[in-house]
Design a protein around this motif. Sequence first.
Motif, mmCIF file in Angstrom:
data_model
loop_
_atom_site.group_PDB
_atom_site.id
_atom_site.type_symbol
_atom_site.label_atom_id
_atom_site.label_comp_id
_atom_site.label_asym_id
_atom_site.label_seq_id
_atom_site.Cartn_x
_atom_site.Cartn_y
_atom_site.Cartn_z
ATOM 1 N N ILE A 264 4.176 -10.804 -47.648
ATOM 2 C CA ILE A 264 4.839 -11.993 -47.218
ATOM 3 C C ILE A 264 3.760 -12.939 -47.143
ATOM 4 O O ILE A 264 2.665 -12.922 -46.839
ATOM 5 N N ASN A 281 -1.643 -14.580 -47.690
ATOM 6 C CA ASN A 281 -0.311 -13.721 -47.252
ATOM 7 C C ASN A 281 -0.695 -13.330 -45.784
ATOM 8 O O ASN A 281 -2.036 -13.436 -45.259
ATOM 9 N N GLU A 306 4.999 -16.996 -38.334
ATOM 10 C CA GLU A 306 5.256 -16.544 -39.502
ATOM 11 C C GLU A 306 6.189 -15.570 -39.570
ATOM 12 O O GLU A 306 7.245 -15.439 -40.160
ATOM 13 N N LEU A 307 6.150 -14.571 -38.705
ATOM 14 C CA LEU A 307 6.921 -13.364 -38.587
ATOM 15 C C LEU A 307 8.353 -13.427 -37.865
ATOM 16 O O LEU A 307 9.216 -12.720 -38.174
ATOM 17 N N THR A 308 8.348 -14.874 -37.440
ATOM 18 C CA THR A 308 9.701 -15.063 -36.735
ATOM 19 C C THR A 308 10.815 -15.989 -37.522
ATOM 20 O O THR A 308 11.486 -16.518 -37.041
ATOM 21 N N ARG A 312 12.486 -12.753 -42.412
ATOM 22 C CA ARG A 312 11.604 -11.772 -42.109
ATOM 23 C C ARG A 312 11.861 -10.359 -41.501
ATOM 24 O O ARG A 312 12.942 -10.486 -40.880
ATOM 25 N N ASN A 362 14.569 -12.239 -35.832
ATOM 26 C CA ASN A 362 14.970 -11.643 -36.885
ATOM 27 C C ASN A 362 15.442 -10.076 -36.370
ATOM 28 O O ASN A 362 15.441 -9.106 -37.060
#
Lengths: 477, 125
Positions: A264, A281, A306-308, A312, A362
């Motif tokens: 990612i 990344n 970033e993860l949310t 993702r 996510n």
Amino acid sequence: MSSSICLRRLPQLSSESSIHSSIGSRNLLSSTQTSSFSTSTARFASPLMKKKTGQVAAPKRGAKTLNVKKGRGGSGRDTGRKPAIGERKALRKRIVLSNTNALEVPTLQDLTKDNVLDKAVEGKVMGIPGEVVDALRAVEAFKTSQGWSLFRRPAALMRKETVQIAELVKQVEAGEAKAKQTIRKVLVGDKMSGKSTLVLQGLMIALLRNWVVINLPDAKDIVLGHTEYAPLPGSTPTQYYQETYTATLLSQIAKANSEILSKIQVTSKPALPIPTPPKLNLLKLAELGAANPEASWPVFVALWKELTLPGRPPIMMAIDNLAHVMRNSEYLSADAKPVHAHDLTIVRHFVDHLSGTKTLPNGGIILAAETKSNSPACPALDYSIQLAEARQLGREVLPEWNPYKVVDMRVMECLRNMEVLRSNGLSKEEARAIMEYYAASGMLRAKVDAPFVSERWTLAGQGNIGELERASVRARI
Amino acid sequence: MVFIFGFNFPEQTLVKKSLQTFYGIGPQVCQRIMARFHIHKTAKVGGLKNAQVLDLNAELSQMKIENDLRREVQDNIRRLRDMGTYRGRRHAMALPVRGQRTRTQTATSRKLNKIERGGSGQIKL
């Protein structure tokens, strides 16, 4: 045996002999002067004897004598090597996952991405694949108190509760892209009923399903006041971030999820206090935070952002020893008042998701496990668990708060809508499956049949898995 | 080695321990100072940031510790003695000041009660 002296004359004899002890006595009793019913002679005689032995002439000059006194240069001095810094702690925290003396179980199957959510694995002992073991080790999901060191390689029983967690994972994955579910569960149960192992299995399932895994291995470490802390600038009321702890957490996240995170790319431009390379990344980002503790919290925030983002992977967050974060921490604010654990940024982050004020866009699961062996008293948590259980069971009469107990409103608020997953004892079928695995590993030398399983199941307090292991593998009864 | 209030401390010393070596800083005051600058309880002197060390030094130089504090204590005792009060006399005679018995157990007063009362600390009198 007949006595040579008339027993009736015995007291007289002994008194006579004590009076005339200076005169060379000729009778048999004079040599001992003790009677079985009187200890006084011997007792009063002993100090004199001791004095005599004490008056020994000093050793001649130059003669070697035995000196057993402790102190400088004496023979009593400890000449052994002192343990190096951190050596004892490393030994204490060492996780052993293999026992070369245990037999390899030929029938043991590994869990895979496909079969882990399958109902068919319920009640079977399944091996944990190597890469997942590494990831679990990285997030410190294995505990020293668990019996991993008894068997050839890590394997775990897919018990009813594990399958329930797998169902939840399935449920999250099946959710539509726009409305992914966030499931929150608090694992409760008796001592040694496998709560921490359930957390581990939850993380294992998540890792197998390519989720992002974040684990806080022991809540006590966060609130103990043993790592650096500092107030978060611009936060009202003041929150505190722990840079060293956050850096460690980031390195654990990076190690455990390296494969997913490296795929990612960072899309937003995070404002970080450290220079960042242009193409980044998420793995690099996490490693950057781990290497620079002073920037670890901003990096964690950026990573989370970033993860949310949409698209993702789902997230599994877990914490063990929950009660520790439901009270004041050992940290002090600037005016020397205790800081509530919920004012620590990491705990805040977790608790917001546990309470449901924040959700995972996510999808994902928030697992929290309580502990029965090392947990502080937390009446609000205990009450919330009782309440949640009563609600789940559909009871009409809900438990009432004991007004004589001090209420921590922040904890009550946070646990208002929580859901509980109770890990009970194993069923007899599950107990049989795990005992057959013990026997196949060579750790249980007995014929595993129904009466034997039933006996051990009862000895283990109706199938408490920790007690079952203790009764059948650890202790040779 | 880290300089705190003009004294050198090895890097591995606990901040708590090093602060408490000063006359006038005990567990309570030490806890307050450390909380003020957000130093956790197991922090080592070597692990402090530069800003924290500077803050600590500034705070310590503001406080009445070591010789300043000793002087204050001595002045208080001297004042009592100069006025000719009972307490002053008892200090001068190294006897208990607050009505304790003198038949036995006056070791502490004999040790402590004097005009030039020193105490322990970094600077020895």
